[in-house]
Design an enzyme around this catalytic site. Structure first.
Site, short mmCIF file in Angstrom:
data_model
loop_
_atom_site.label_atom_id
_atom_site.label_comp_id
_atom_site.label_asym_id
_atom_site.label_seq_id
_atom_site.Cartn_x
_atom_site.Cartn_y
_atom_site.Cartn_z
N LYS A 58 1.33 42.97 42.72
CA LYS A 58 1.94 41.80 43.35
C LYS A 58 3.46 41.78 43.31
CE LYS A 58 -2.11 38.85 42.83
NZ LYS A 58 -2.61 37.51 42.54
N ASP A 100 -1.74 32.26 46.46
CA ASP A 100 -2.25 31.87 45.14
C ASP A 100 -1.64 30.54 44.70
OD1 ASP A 100 -3.84 34.15 44.69
OD2 ASP A 100 -2.13 35.28 43.94
N GLY A 125 -0.60 35.36 29.97
CA GLY A 125 -0.31 36.31 31.03
C GLY A 125 1.15 36.25 31.41
N SER A 126 1.65 37.34 32.04
CA SER A 126 3.07 37.36 32.41
C SER A 126 3.34 38.15 33.69
CB SER A 126 3.91 37.96 31.27
OG SER A 126 3.48 39.29 30.97
N GLY A 127 2.29 38.50 34.44
CA GLY A 127 2.46 39.29 35.66
C GLY A 127 2.68 38.43 36.89
N GLY A 128 2.43 39.05 38.07
CA GLY A 128 2.68 38.37 39.33
C GLY A 128 1.84 37.12 39.52
N MET A 129 0.55 37.19 39.17
CA MET A 129 -0.30 36.01 39.30
C MET A 129 0.12 34.93 38.32
SD MET A 129 -2.74 34.61 40.94
CE MET A 129 -4.03 33.36 40.83
#
Length: 270
Positions: free
Chosen positions: A72, A108, A129-133
């Protein structure tokens, strides 16, 4: 119901790219094409060569592509434009191809805003969490008025960065208690992480709301445990349906009826 044409040279292709492709998106979109009579087909793919895959979208005239973990953020440098929904959070989950020009969107964010709209924004939450989502989810909580949030991420640089971006706290490990627990990691997904809980049992037992963005399986160990403890659950399938609907509209220019969306979602779950 308008009859969908058979697949031929004029059929438009849409697709998805994910590290772990599932069937939900393909079944949902293809069922909606049947219900609306549109000459489209949808197929999911995985790749180890993201630049080549994005080049293929452009070269072959693929109309649209859903982007899932872990692509992402990495995809941003490979496309031409960002719509406001993606530019605001530097995360793309949808690409629309207009005559070879690729624009990134993020559906999203809107899906999460819809699903948390009835929750009191004074309620504290912990997001893992720490990513794109995770960016999309954290932004949705911030913009819905939630001020008491904690980002949990073992990657300190990414976790602190995300927390600072939206005005939340950061911790390296999940501990303590919060009324809302949100999992935005692969924990509980099929494969090596299938049986892992996203949060410690002590946190789950004290939670009132559990939100898991993992789409498959629909009931992760985290959701099963929180449901058994009497908490309200928000599933990844709910997120997937709402965001996929907006992708469908972006790709086709057609907004299906609520009944068609419900039928496609039920078909995809089956």
């Amino acid at each position: 119901m308008t009859q969908k044409p058979p697949i031929g040279r004029d059929t438009r292709l849409c697709m998805s790219l994910s590290a772990r492709p599932g069937n939900y998106g393909s079944r949902f979109h293809n069922r909606l094409y049947e219900l609306t009579g549109l000459d489209y087909v949808y197929k999911s793919f995985s790749t180890t060569d993201l630049p080549a895959a994005i080049g293929g979208i452009r070269a072959l005239g693929v109309r649209g592509c859903a982007i899932s973990m872990p692509f992402k953020e990495a995809v941003i440098s490979l496309i031409d434009d960002l719509a406001p929904s993606a530019a605001a959070i530097d995360s793309v989950n949808t690409i629309v191809n207009d005559d070879g020009r690729l624009t990134g969107h993020n559906t999203d964010y809107g899906a999460v805003r819809t699903l948390i709209a009835d929750i009191d924004p004074a309620t504290p939450f912990v997001l893992r969490g720490s990513g794109g989502m995770a960016k999309a989810v954290a932004a949705a909580f911030r913009d819905a008025g939630f001020a008491h949030g904690t980002i949990v991420a073992r990657n300190e640089e990414a976790g602190r960065g995300l927390a600072a971006l939206y005005g939340f706290a950061w911790r390296g490990e999940a501990e303590g208690a919060a009324p809302i627990l949100v999992n935005v990691t692969p924990l509980g997904m099929t494969g090596a992480d299938a049986e892992r809980l996203a949060f410690p049992a002590a946190m789950i037992e004290r939670a009132a709301i559990a939100f898991d963005v993992v789409q498959y399986p629909p009931e992760t160990p985290f959701l099963r445990a929180t449901r058994a403890a009497g908490a309200r659950v928000i599933t990844g399938t709910e997120v997937a349906t709402l965001q996929a609907l907006e992708q469908f509209v972006l790709y086709t220019g057609v907004r299906p009826t609520d009944a068609q969306v419900d039928e496609a979602a039920a078909f995809a779950r089956g």
